[in-house]
Design an enzyme around this catalytic site. Sequence first.
Site, PDB file in Angstrom:
ATOM      1  N   LYS A   1     -11.158  -1.067   5.852  1.00  0.00           N
ATOM      2  CA  LYS A   1      -9.981  -0.957   6.908  1.00  0.00           C
ATOM      3  C   LYS A   1     -10.286  -0.509   8.047  1.00  0.00           C
ATOM      4  O   LYS A   1     -11.262   0.220   8.316  1.00  0.00           O
ATOM      5  CB  LYS A   1      -9.177   0.084   6.291  1.00  0.00           C
ATOM      6  CG  LYS A   1      -8.090   0.534   6.970  1.00  0.00           C
ATOM      7  CD  LYS A   1      -7.216   1.604   6.303  1.00  0.00           C
ATOM      8  CE  LYS A   1      -5.827   1.998   7.067  1.00  0.00           C
ATOM      9  NZ  LYS A   1      -4.835   2.842   6.376  1.00  0.00           N
TER      10      LYS A   1
ATOM     11  N   ARG B   1       1.532  10.127   0.975  1.00  0.00           N
ATOM     12  CA  ARG B   1       1.544  11.252   1.926  1.00  0.00           C
ATOM     13  C   ARG B   1       3.057  11.810   1.699  1.00  0.00           C
ATOM     14  O   ARG B   1       3.737  12.073   2.632  1.00  0.00           O
ATOM     15  CB  ARG B   1       1.711  10.270   3.359  1.00  0.00           C
ATOM     16  CG  ARG B   1       0.654   9.978   4.033  1.00  0.00           C
ATOM     17  CD  ARG B   1       0.761   9.016   5.191  1.00  0.00           C
ATOM     18  NE  ARG B   1      -0.493   8.244   5.452  1.00  0.00           N
ATOM     19  CZ  ARG B   1      -0.520   7.505   6.355  1.00  0.00           C
ATOM     20  NH1 ARG B   1       0.425   7.176   7.273  1.00  0.00           N
ATOM     21  NH2 ARG B   1      -1.780   6.867   6.140  1.00  0.00           N
TER      22      ARG B   1
ATOM     23  N   THR C   1      -4.338   6.228   1.617  1.00  0.00           N
ATOM     24  CA  THR C   1      -4.502   7.552   2.201  1.00  0.00           C
ATOM     25  C   THR C   1      -5.126   8.384   1.014  1.00  0.00           C
ATOM     26  O   THR C   1      -4.985   9.501   0.658  1.00  0.00           O
ATOM     27  CB  THR C   1      -3.154   8.368   2.523  1.00  0.00           C
ATOM     28  OG1 THR C   1      -2.215   7.269   3.137  1.00  0.00           O
ATOM     29  CG2 THR C   1      -3.489   9.201   3.535  1.00  0.00           C
TER      30      THR C   1
ATOM     31  N   GLU D   1       0.874  -1.117   0.120  1.00  0.00           N
ATOM     32  CA  GLU D   1      -0.094   0.039  -0.082  1.00  0.00           C
ATOM     33  C   GLU D   1       0.812   1.330  -0.085  1.00  0.00           C
ATOM     34  O   GLU D   1       1.508   1.614   0.940  1.00  0.00           O
ATOM     35  CB  GLU D   1      -0.939   0.131   1.347  1.00  0.00           C
ATOM     36  CG  GLU D   1      -1.789   1.227   1.304  1.00  0.00           C
ATOM     37  CD  GLU D   1      -2.617   1.408   2.481  1.00  0.00           C
ATOM     38  OE1 GLU D   1      -2.904   0.287   3.258  1.00  0.00           O
ATOM     39  OE2 GLU D   1      -2.722   2.513   3.043  1.00  0.00           O
TER      40      GLU D   1
END
Length: 214
Positions: free
Chosen positions: A131, A47, A71, A43
């Site tokens: 998640k 960021r 994200t 993943e």
Amino acid sequence: MSDEAEIARLAACGVVPVVVIEDAHLAAPLARALLAGGVDVVEVTLRSAAAMAALETIAREVPDILAVAGTVVTPAQVVEVRQAGAQAVVSPGFSEAVDDAMRAAGLPWLPGVATASDCMRAVASGRLTCKFFPAEQAGGTAALKALSGPFPQIRFCPTGGVSLGNLADYLALKQVLCVGGSWLAPADAIAARDWARVTKLAREAREAVKGLRG
Ligand code: 3PG
């Protein structure tokens, strides 16, 4: 590949490394280091400035690893990660706007949930693989078990505070599909290009998963 096939790959691996890549040149060697340890999913979180290029590099150069974008919090990012070659998308939370964008993108999506209200929204949208974030901070396995009472149909990927030390507690729960975490590819190991350490961490995690799930 159907959504289910992507989800099945996450489940088969059991652990999802959550990575922050500051230099896209490190993306392919990092992905190969994870693969060498038996982890075939990654993943890449949005960021860092290099995240999109890193995702693109992994999707192009290391096709054996499932390239997941993480994200992802806006519809615009959904479009971008799809163009970059993401095969699945993870978000820290749930929003109708991202849900709609993900439907248009046609990729599997794991929205983040931490409360019963989040789960109600996810279920209402037919999102049954979520998640659980931030897992430890939101109550860990006790919270997860409590949420599974009213929402037995949701399968979770707990992430946030998960490590080799507690992954067994999560993977012991049948509603847990896989666990995610940054411990598999720590920032200092990536910065130092310490691929042997990443491979070792990946292998340890996979051994633990195999010991628990066969
Ligand atoms: C995430 O993005 O899912 C989490 O920040 C990862 O949490 P961890 O660093 O505690 O593994």
